[in-house]
Design an enzyme around this catalytic site. Sequence first.
Site, PDB file in Angstrom:
ATOM      1  N   HIS A   1       0.855  -1.185   0.000  1.00 47.03           N
ATOM      2  CA  HIS A   1       0.000   0.000   0.000  1.00 47.03           C
ATOM      3  C   HIS A   1       0.888   1.231   0.000  1.00 47.03           C
ATOM      4  O   HIS A   1       2.013   1.205   0.514  1.00 47.03           O
ATOM      5  CB  HIS A   1      -0.909  -0.006   1.241  1.00 47.03           C
TER       6      HIS A   1
ATOM      7  N   ASP B   1      -7.977  -4.500  -0.341  1.00 51.30           N
ATOM      8  CA  ASP B   1      -8.406  -5.166  -1.572  1.00 51.30           C
ATOM      9  C   ASP B   1      -8.152  -6.665  -1.531  1.00 51.30           C
ATOM     10  O   ASP B   1      -8.795  -7.430  -2.255  1.00 51.30           O
ATOM     11  CB  ASP B   1      -7.679  -4.563  -2.780  1.00 51.30           C
TER      12      ASP B   1
END
Length: 456
Positions: free
Chosen positions: A333, A392
């Site tokens: 991320h 996700d």
Amino acid sequence: MKNTEFKEFESKKLEELCGLATKSSYIDPELFVKYQVKRGLRDLDGKGVLVGLTEIGEVHSYIIDENEIVPVPGRLIYRGIDIFDLVDGFISEGRFGFEEATYLLLFGNLPNKEQLSEFEKFLSFYRQLPEEFLKDMILNLPGKNIMNVLARSVLAYYSYDSNAEDTSVKNVLNQCIRLIACMPTIAVYAYQALSHYYDKKSLVIHTPRPELSTAENILHMLRPDSKYTKLEASLLDLSLVLHAEHGGGNNSSFVTHVVTSSGTDTYSVIAAAIGSLKGPRHGGANIKVCEMFEDLKQNVKDVKDDDEVENYLMKLLNKEAFDRSGLIYGIGHAVYSISDPRCILLKEQAEKLAKEKGLEDEFELYDRVERLAPQVITRVRKIYKGVSANVDFYSGFVYKMLDLPLELYTPIFAISRMAGWAAHRIEEIVNAGKIIRPAYKSVAQRRDYVSMKDRK
């Protein structure tokens, strides 16, 4: 020129023009270093460039110790309240939380029972689409990509608004609440139209029910029999809460600030944000995660063997497997390094649904990849910070267990993030900042104009 002749001309010339456009657009990567350009508005160590202030959401992933960045477990904070506390609050009381979280983001405080009930009345009434909207904008114009249908439907709402250009806080707030309420209806109806006109399935249109929460209404409108379990609705609700806000620096929320700063209308701003979220680097990543896992299951003989799974992950990084992008989707991320709090919360509840659905083995595979991927990445790549699974990674698995169609994965994200976009639009208007216009340095060489007769 006939169509066949033009097609031949088009194919040949576009290839040539593409080469010219690519060559003229290329910039030497060393120039970005030379001029200290913060590509992606981030420093080389991954720290974001400060471009604004917000009270809406906070993403916390490191501390500064003796002038050094020290990664810490990720935290997500809505209006000063830690996401773990917010989620524990409504789950422990057996309530749905998206409406409560939306109220918090918009108005700065948690609602009491009466305030929440009044806010839910707004949402319940506005879930219904304007008269003829379903037929004119969705059924008569079905689209293969629901994010595009969402964007043009939001723009079409402009025509149904007698005060569309009014950017006062009161009017913008009303516009935003309407869009928060109706987005789930538009998205589900758009999927039903796609399923009917392109996949030749029965057209199922259920009217939203006022007594149901946002999550319940999505499942009610989507499923032909309108049936769902409390755990299914609760898990979808949790996903909506976790995706509702992620600070002002994420791509689509920053777009919301940028476009709002120009003084344009709400519908143009939200359509732009939807366009941003559609990208696979932003909202579309969970689809890639699901596709990657399907490829893994087809190419790994024993998915319970760490060495075999690790070998597949190595192939992903070496661009030898799946889409050959060199990425392990759902891992890493821009901000979080040690952990993504959204991932932790979603994983905890996903395990419960996996047991209810008899999908423990698949959950175990996700858990295995989550454990092995950071180790593989650390060995292969030089990275300035740690990597961990992001939201996700599990959201696609959750949607799969909920039998949500792949086409709705990113629109569900948009439905949720509409709450955050609304809060950021209002914040930009209230603070009346300057139009956002960062600097770009031209590195093109000066040249003389050449007349037509002298050009080669």
